[in-house]
Structures are given as C-alpha cells and as structure tokens.
Design an enzyme around this catalytic site. Structure first.
Site, PDB file in Angstrom:
ATOM      1  N   ASP A 168      39.413  51.150  90.580  1.00 44.67           N
ATOM      2  CA  ASP A 168      39.839  49.752  90.697  1.00 44.67           C
ATOM      3  C   ASP A 168      40.870  49.680  91.832  1.00 44.67           C
ATOM      4  O   ASP A 168      40.506  49.547  92.995  1.00 44.67           O
ATOM      5  CB  ASP A 168      40.397  49.313  89.334  1.00 44.67           C
ATOM      6  CG  ASP A 168      40.710  47.837  89.259  1.00 44.67           C
ATOM      7  OD1 ASP A 168      40.562  47.142  90.268  1.00 44.67           O
ATOM      8  OD2 ASP A 168      41.118  47.354  88.193  1.00 44.67           O
TER       9      ASP A 168
ATOM     10  N   ASP B  89      36.223  49.522  77.956  1.00 46.58           N
ATOM     11  CA  ASP B  89      36.638  48.697  76.820  1.00 46.58           C
ATOM     12  C   ASP B  89      37.473  47.498  77.229  1.00 46.58           C
ATOM     13  O   ASP B  89      38.029  47.433  78.328  1.00 46.58           O
ATOM     14  CB  ASP B  89      37.511  49.524  75.876  1.00 46.58           C
ATOM     15  CG  ASP B  89      38.902  49.751  76.455  1.00 46.58           C
ATOM     16  OD1 ASP B  89      38.989  50.257  77.589  1.00 46.58           O
ATOM     17  OD2 ASP B  89      39.888  49.390  75.797  1.00 46.58           O
TER      18      ASP B  89
ATOM     19  N   ASP C 292      35.514  56.502  84.989  1.00 47.79           N
ATOM     20  CA  ASP C 292      34.603  55.374  84.788  1.00 47.79           C
ATOM     21  C   ASP C 292      34.617  54.409  85.962  1.00 47.79           C
ATOM     22  O   ASP C 292      33.570  53.980  86.436  1.00 47.79           O
ATOM     23  CB  ASP C 292      34.937  54.636  83.473  1.00 47.79           C
ATOM     24  CG  ASP C 292      36.412  54.251  83.360  1.00 47.79           C
ATOM     25  OD1 ASP C 292      37.193  54.555  84.276  1.00 47.79           O
ATOM     26  OD2 ASP C 292      36.782  53.651  82.332  1.00 47.79           O
TER      27      ASP C 292
HETATM   28  P1  XMP Z   1      42.986  51.939  88.909  1.00 46.59           P
HETATM   29  O1  XMP Z   1      43.471  50.539  89.192  1.00 46.59           O
HETATM   30  O2  XMP Z   1      44.133  52.892  88.744  1.00 46.59           O
HETATM   31  O3  XMP Z   1      42.303  51.779  87.516  1.00 46.59           O
HETATM   32  O4  XMP Z   1      41.962  52.391  89.899  1.00 46.59           O
HETATM   33  C1  XMP Z   1      41.495  52.747  86.988  1.00 46.59           C
HETATM   34  C2  XMP Z   1      41.491  52.636  85.487  1.00 46.59           C
HETATM   35  O5  XMP Z   1      41.700  51.291  85.035  1.00 46.59           O
HETATM   36  C3  XMP Z   1      40.803  50.949  84.031  1.00 46.59           C
HETATM   37  N1  XMP Z   1      40.017  49.788  84.489  1.00 46.59           N
HETATM   38  C4  XMP Z   1      39.133  49.111  83.753  1.00 46.59           C
HETATM   39  N2  XMP Z   1      38.722  49.285  82.493  1.00 46.59           N
HETATM   40  N3  XMP Z   1      37.258  47.450  82.705  1.00 46.59           N
HETATM   41  C5  XMP Z   1      37.786  48.448  81.967  1.00 46.59           C
HETATM   42  O6  XMP Z   1      37.400  48.610  80.822  1.00 46.59           O
HETATM   43  C6  XMP Z   1      37.618  47.200  83.986  1.00 46.59           C
HETATM   44  O7  XMP Z   1      37.105  46.278  84.619  1.00 46.59           O
HETATM   45  C7  XMP Z   1      38.614  48.080  84.528  1.00 46.59           C
HETATM   46  N4  XMP Z   1      39.217  48.143  85.747  1.00 46.59           N
HETATM   47  C8  XMP Z   1      40.063  49.201  85.673  1.00 46.59           C
HETATM   48  C9  XMP Z   1      39.966  52.167  83.782  1.00 46.59           C
HETATM   49  O8  XMP Z   1      40.500  52.851  82.674  1.00 46.59           O
HETATM   50  C10 XMP Z   1      40.125  53.030  85.003  1.00 46.59           C
HETATM   51  O9  XMP Z   1      40.085  54.405  84.721  1.00 46.59           O
END
Ligand code: XMP
Length: 179
Positions: free
Chosen positions: A97, A153, A94
C-alpha cells in the site's frame, strides 16, 4: 462489497508466480517468509504450487487496528522467523500500500544475515506508495480501494472469502460509527 478479483483469477496468477519463482530460485536454498496475518492464504496457495524445495517461516507485522482503514503505528515481531544463515529469503505479503511495512521488514530481515532478500506481494495498490520499493514479484495492481478477502480483513472479518472484494467506503463509515 464488489468483487475485484475472482478466486479463479487468483489461482491462475499465483500459479504463474510460482512458476516464475521456481525458475528463479532453482537449486538455491530458499526460505519464504509470510507476513502474518493477511498473507496466510496466499502463502499456503503459492508454496503448494512451488515445485522446488523450500522452507517456510512467518513473522508478524501490523499497522491497522480494529474498525479503521487508516494505518497506525507499525509493530513488527520477528520471534517466529527461522534461522536464515545461508538462505535466500523471499518476503511474502498480501498487499503493498504505502510501502512502509514491506520496506521496514526488508531492512529488519537483512539484519538476520540471509544471503539475499526479495519480495513478493499479491496486490499492489496504485497511487498510494510513500516509500520507494519495487516488489520483485507482484500478483495484481489494483486501484485505491480497501480490499478484503483471501486473507485480507476489515476488523478481522472477511479473511475467509475465496475472492478479493473492494469494501464500499459508506459501509466502512457505518461500521466505524457502530463501534
Ligand atoms: P503499507 O501501507 O505499509 O501497508 O504498505 C501494508 C499493510 O497494510 C495492510 N493493508 C490492507 N489490508 N485491505 C486490508 O485488509 C487493504 O486494502 C489494505 N491496505 C493495506 C496490510 O496488512 C498490509 O500488509
């Protein structure tokens, strides 16, 4: 809650991505692996617009817990991944980050012996990345806000919204206080 990306814009962009992926993987054995749970809606919409034969699988990864927007310990479960021998894999998530989740997943899926591993993300949050990873396909680049909807979520709420919205930090704080 502020609408960030409308359902129409998501539909148009996922169609473009499907066209591009279909072109790039034409006549190659492709398995798309969605990362549960946030990518479910994107996975369903993208694969239904993909005009080439392909298989679908899922894996589980989670780093968020309950009423928080800060990542915790990354947990990965590969038990649901199908056989990848002789397959090209497209890992679908999705949101990118910090990049920690997707880069860890790429390394783990490579261990399963596919022909190749590439990545597609619906969203890429700008200014947050800690691990250098360029997604091969990206739907939208967004500012550093916590987003919900279209599978994403907050505390397991809002996944069913057909659009993407930014959550107000004050509301997030209020939600945490109430727990
Ligand atoms: P990283 O930091 O490992 O994070 O790249 C990836 C996972 O973190 C969750 N994520 C979010 N979920 N809103 C969400 O609902 C957000 O703004 C958000 N930022 C990170 C997500 O599960 C993703 O796979």
């Amino acid at each position: 809650m502020q609408t960030l990306i409308t359902d129409r814009a998501i539909r148009e962009r996922s169609h473009e991505l499907a066209m591009q992926i279909g072109h790039d993987y034409e006549a190659r054995p492709l398995t798309i692996i969605g990362v549960l749970t946030g990518s479910l809606v994107f996975l369903a919409d993208l694969t239904r617009q993909l005009a080439i034969p392909h298989r679908i699988g899922v894996l589980q990864a989670s780093s968020y817990r309950g009423a928080t927007t800060e990542p915790g310990l990354l947990r990965i479960n590969l038990e649901l991944v199908p056989d990848l021998q002789g397959r090209h894999v497209l890992l679908l998530d999705d949101i990118l980050d910090t990049g920690q989740t997707l880069s860890a997943l790429v390394e783990q899926v490579k261990q399963l012996g596919p022909l190749s591993v590439r990545t597609v993300v619906l969203l890429r949050k700008l200014g947050r990345q800690l691990v250098a990873l360029e997604p091969d396909y990206c739907g939208f680049e967004i500012p550093d806000v916590f987003v919900v909807g279209y599978g994403l979520d907050y505390n397991d709420e809002f996944r069913h919204l057909p659009f993407l919205a930014g959550l107000d930090p004050e509301d997030i704080a209020l939600g945490c206080e109430r727990r």
